[in-house]
Scaffold this active site. Structure first.
Site, PDB file in Angstrom:
ATOM      1  CE  LYS A  44     -11.277  -2.093 -26.572  1.00  0.00           C
ATOM      2  NZ  LYS A  44     -11.346  -0.621 -26.684  1.00  0.00           N
ATOM      3  CE  LYS A  46     -16.311  -1.797 -27.390  1.00  0.00           C
ATOM      4  NZ  LYS A  46     -16.212  -0.348 -27.633  1.00  0.00           N
TER       5      LYS A  46
HETATM    6  N1  C2G Z   1     -18.220   7.721 -25.992  1.00  0.00           N
HETATM    7  C1  C2G Z   1     -19.030   8.775 -25.580  1.00  0.00           C
HETATM    8  N2  C2G Z   1     -20.355   8.740 -25.856  1.00  0.00           N
HETATM    9  C2  C2G Z   1     -20.904   7.698 -26.536  1.00  0.00           C
HETATM   10  C3  C2G Z   1     -20.087   6.641 -26.969  1.00  0.00           C
HETATM   11  C4  C2G Z   1     -18.736   6.673 -26.689  1.00  0.00           C
HETATM   12  O1  C2G Z   1     -18.544   9.736 -24.959  1.00  0.00           O
HETATM   13  N3  C2G Z   1     -22.241   7.705 -26.783  1.00  0.00           N
HETATM   14  C5  C2G Z   1     -16.801   7.776 -25.672  1.00  0.00           C
HETATM   15  C6  C2G Z   1     -16.348   6.629 -24.773  1.00  0.00           C
HETATM   16  O2  C2G Z   1     -16.641   6.934 -23.406  1.00  0.00           O
HETATM   17  C7  C2G Z   1     -14.846   6.594 -25.048  1.00  0.00           C
HETATM   18  C8  C2G Z   1     -14.774   7.000 -26.538  1.00  0.00           C
HETATM   19  O3  C2G Z   1     -16.030   7.647 -26.848  1.00  0.00           O
HETATM   20  O4  C2G Z   1     -14.177   7.570 -24.269  1.00  0.00           O
HETATM   21  C9  C2G Z   1     -14.582   5.813 -27.454  1.00  0.00           C
HETATM   22  O5  C2G Z   1     -15.621   4.888 -27.200  1.00  0.00           O
HETATM   23  P1  C2G Z   1     -15.395   3.361 -27.686  1.00  0.00           P
HETATM   24  O6  C2G Z   1     -14.971   3.367 -29.094  1.00  0.00           O
HETATM   25  O7  C2G Z   1     -16.576   2.562 -27.232  1.00  0.00           O
HETATM   26  O8  C2G Z   1     -14.117   2.945 -26.842  1.00  0.00           O
HETATM   27  P2  C2G Z   1     -14.016   1.921 -25.625  1.00  0.00           P
HETATM   28  O9  C2G Z   1     -14.415   0.582 -26.046  1.00  0.00           O
HETATM   29  O10 C2G Z   1     -14.665   2.550 -24.459  1.00  0.00           O
HETATM   30  O11 C2G Z   1     -12.412   1.841 -25.463  1.00  0.00           O
HETATM   31  O12 C2G Z   1      -8.396   1.528 -22.989  1.00  0.00           O
HETATM   32  C10 C2G Z   1      -9.657   2.160 -23.098  1.00  0.00           C
HETATM   33  C11 C2G Z   1     -10.506   1.530 -24.158  1.00  0.00           C
HETATM   34  O13 C2G Z   1      -9.796   1.327 -25.350  1.00  0.00           O
HETATM   35  C12 C2G Z   1     -11.743   2.407 -24.406  1.00  0.00           C
END
Ligand code: C2G
Length: 129
Positions: A44, A46
């Protein structure tokens, strides 16, 4: 029992993550969270501050979370929904539409992201940017 499933990296856990987990749990009785492994995160683009084991341990401690499983691939979602008898898949709306293929297997809900907070912002603040 209505089962909810979500996925994420959850590095440097913050209130945006908590708001997501809280609203996800409110959609059912049981919340499973698939936490991205370090290897999957590399795919990803990351690089996490905390390794998978620590991120999983922290997410597991959140009172809205009932089960943590590893997310190792983009392709595991359908299998996870079937295996865990999931009723609702939930994720933030930054993913709007990306997981509509799951509608064949369960309800799909995209929740509004929490504005003004992100793991990237936290890192930038700490590095003095
Ligand atoms: N999130 C949120 N508000 C934020 C930051 C994150 O609602 N300010 C939500 C994201 O939309 C996600 C969850 O928190 O639903 C986790 O965010 P991340 O750790 O950034 O995950 P991500 O990289 O989006 O991974 O297969 C799907 C992926 O693994 C999602």
């Amino acid at each position: 029992m209505k089962k909810v499933l979500t996925y994420g990296t959850f590095d440097l856990l913050h209130h945006g993550h908590i708001n997501l987990l809280k609203r996800a749990k409110a959609l059912g009785d049981h919340l499973t969270v698939a936490v991205s492994t370090d290897e999957f995160n590399l795919g990803k683009g990351k690089v996490c501050t905390y390794p998978y084991e620590e991120r999983a341990c922290i997410v597991e401690a959140v009172r809205f979370v009932d089960l943590v499983i590893p997310e190792t691939s983009w392709e595991q979602k359908i299998e996870d929904v079937k295996e865990h008898r999931i009723d609702v898949f939930v994720i933030g709306d930054d993913w709007e539409g990306k997981f509509d293929f799951l509608k064949e297997y369960c309800e799909v809900v995209y929740l509004p992201r929490t504005e003004g907070i992100s793991t990237t912002q936290i890192k930038e603040t700490l590095s003095g940017k």
